[in-house]
Design a protein around this motif. Structure first.
Motif, PDB file in Angstrom:
ATOM      1  N   ASP A  23       0.852  -1.190   0.000  1.00 37.71           N
ATOM      2  CA  ASP A  23       0.000   0.000   0.000  1.00 37.71           C
ATOM      3  C   ASP A  23       0.888   1.239   0.000  1.00 37.71           C
ATOM      4  O   ASP A  23       2.110   1.134   0.014  1.00 37.71           O
ATOM      5  N   LEU A  24       0.272   2.402  -0.031  1.00 39.91           N
ATOM      6  CA  LEU A  24       1.054   3.646  -0.136  1.00 39.91           C
ATOM      7  C   LEU A  24       1.991   3.868   1.046  1.00 39.91           C
ATOM      8  O   LEU A  24       2.943   4.631   0.940  1.00 39.91           O
ATOM      9  N   VAL A  27       5.691   3.189   0.125  1.00 41.97           N
ATOM     10  CA  VAL A  27       6.299   3.916  -0.986  1.00 41.97           C
ATOM     11  C   VAL A  27       7.785   4.220  -0.745  1.00 41.97           C
ATOM     12  O   VAL A  27       8.585   4.181  -1.685  1.00 41.97           O
ATOM     13  N   ASP A  52       7.812  10.424  -6.016  1.00 41.36           N
ATOM     14  CA  ASP A  52       6.644  10.513  -6.900  1.00 41.36           C
ATOM     15  C   ASP A  52       6.655   9.413  -7.961  1.00 41.36           C
ATOM     16  O   ASP A  52       5.614   8.829  -8.262  1.00 41.36           O
ATOM     17  N   SER A  55       5.674   6.266  -6.275  1.00 36.41           N
ATOM     18  CA  SER A  55       4.243   6.318  -6.007  1.00 36.41           C
ATOM     19  C   SER A  55       3.437   6.006  -7.272  1.00 36.41           C
ATOM     20  O   SER A  55       2.453   5.259  -7.220  1.00 36.41           O
ATOM     21  N   GLU A  56       3.861   6.544  -8.403  1.00 39.06           N
ATOM     22  CA  GLU A  56       3.190   6.259  -9.673  1.00 39.06           C
ATOM     23  C   GLU A  56       3.335   4.781 -10.047  1.00 39.06           C
ATOM     24  O   GLU A  56       2.393   4.161 -10.544  1.00 39.06           O
ATOM     25  N   PHE A  58       3.691   2.326  -7.918  1.00 35.22           N
ATOM     26  CA  PHE A  58       2.785   1.624  -7.005  1.00 35.22           C
ATOM     27  C   PHE A  58       1.351   1.693  -7.537  1.00 35.22           C
ATOM     28  O   PHE A  58       0.648   0.678  -7.593  1.00 35.22           O
ATOM     29  N   LYS A  59       0.903   2.872  -7.920  1.00 38.70           N
ATOM     30  CA  LYS A  59      -0.475   3.033  -8.411  1.00 38.70           C
ATOM     31  C   LYS A  59      -0.718   2.195  -9.664  1.00 38.70           C
ATOM     32  O   LYS A  59      -1.778   1.586  -9.811  1.00 38.70           O
ATOM     33  N   ASP A  62      -0.960  -1.425  -8.552  1.00 35.26           N
ATOM     34  CA  ASP A  62      -2.215  -1.648  -7.829  1.00 35.26           C
ATOM     35  C   ASP A  62      -3.392  -1.755  -8.803  1.00 35.26           C
ATOM     36  O   ASP A  62      -4.274  -2.597  -8.639  1.00 35.26           O
ATOM     37  N   GLU A  63      -3.382  -0.913  -9.829  1.00 39.92           N
ATOM     38  CA  GLU A  63      -4.433  -0.967 -10.847  1.00 39.92           C
ATOM     39  C   GLU A  63      -4.393  -2.291 -11.605  1.00 39.92           C
ATOM     40  O   GLU A  63      -5.429  -2.898 -11.879  1.00 39.92           O
ATOM     41  N   SER A  66      -5.866  -4.930  -9.438  1.00 40.36           N
ATOM     42  CA  SER A  66      -7.327  -4.781  -9.442  1.00 40.36           C
ATOM     43  C   SER A  66      -7.954  -5.286 -10.742  1.00 40.36           C
ATOM     44  O   SER A  66      -9.084  -5.768 -10.742  1.00 40.36           O
TER      45      SER A  66
END
Length: 182
Positions: A23-24, A27, A52, A55-56, A58-59, A62-63, A66
């Motif tokens: 999770d964040l 990071v 950053d 973080s990108e 990670f996102k 995560d997507e 999902s």
């Protein structure tokens, strides 16, 4: 074809490790992994230069989780929730019952058998729960530590492709290891 559904994210445990969804809060550790030139020297991807960027990344991961395209776990010690590495299945091919495994570990945790333990846990999940027939790992031939970890986990070297990937202005070799669900 396999049906892949990670909506109920599986947490895995081994003797010393807990594998959980990142999770964040992870990071900084993700940035430490992806910004370390020694870790990234065997991974033909750009080195992260900022929190950053981590973080990108990670996102994006995560997507993909999902959307059931990949699954990636944060590796933690059972007695400490801080992420020490990552491991997961990428380039999943459900129509072929096959996935590629990849992993990274912070340098302070190298040489302690954690990668081998995490590989065994994830491979067991891939075979017993996901129904995979084969798992492959694509590594740089100079990454001796990764080759040894895979061999300890009963992966077999299948191929050595010469200069099959172009990255950062040079052609790179790739070695492929695999393990079949017997």
């Amino acid at each position: 074809m396999l049906t892949i559904d990670f909506s109920d994210f599986p947490e895995l445990e081994t003797q010393r490790l807990k594998l959980r969804r990142a999770d964040l809060n992870d990071v900084n550790e993700l940035f430490a992994l992806r910004s370390d030139p020694n870790i990234m020297k065997y991974i033909p991807r750009p080195v992260a230069t900022s929190i950053d960027e981590a973080s990108e990344h990670f996102k994006m991961m995560d997507e993909k989780i999902s959307n059931n395209e990949v699954i990636n776990w944060a590796i933690t010690l059972k007695d400490n929730p801080k992420m020490i590495g990552t491991i997961g299945f990428f380039r999943m091919k459900p129509e072929h019952f096959r996935a590629e495994i990849g992993y990274m570990l912070l340098p302070d945790f190298h040489g302690k058998g954690y990668v081998t333990e995490a590989i065994n846990g994830v491979v067991d999940y891939g075979f017993s729960t996901m129904g995979l027939h084969s798992i492959e790992a694509m590594i740089d031939p100079e990454n001796i530590a990764s080759a040894k970890a895979l061999e300890k986990c009963s992966f077999v070297k299948e191929a050595h492709f010469k200069e099959n990937e172009f990255y950062n202005g040079q052609f790179l070799d790739t070695v492929i290891y695999s393990k079949l669900n017997k």
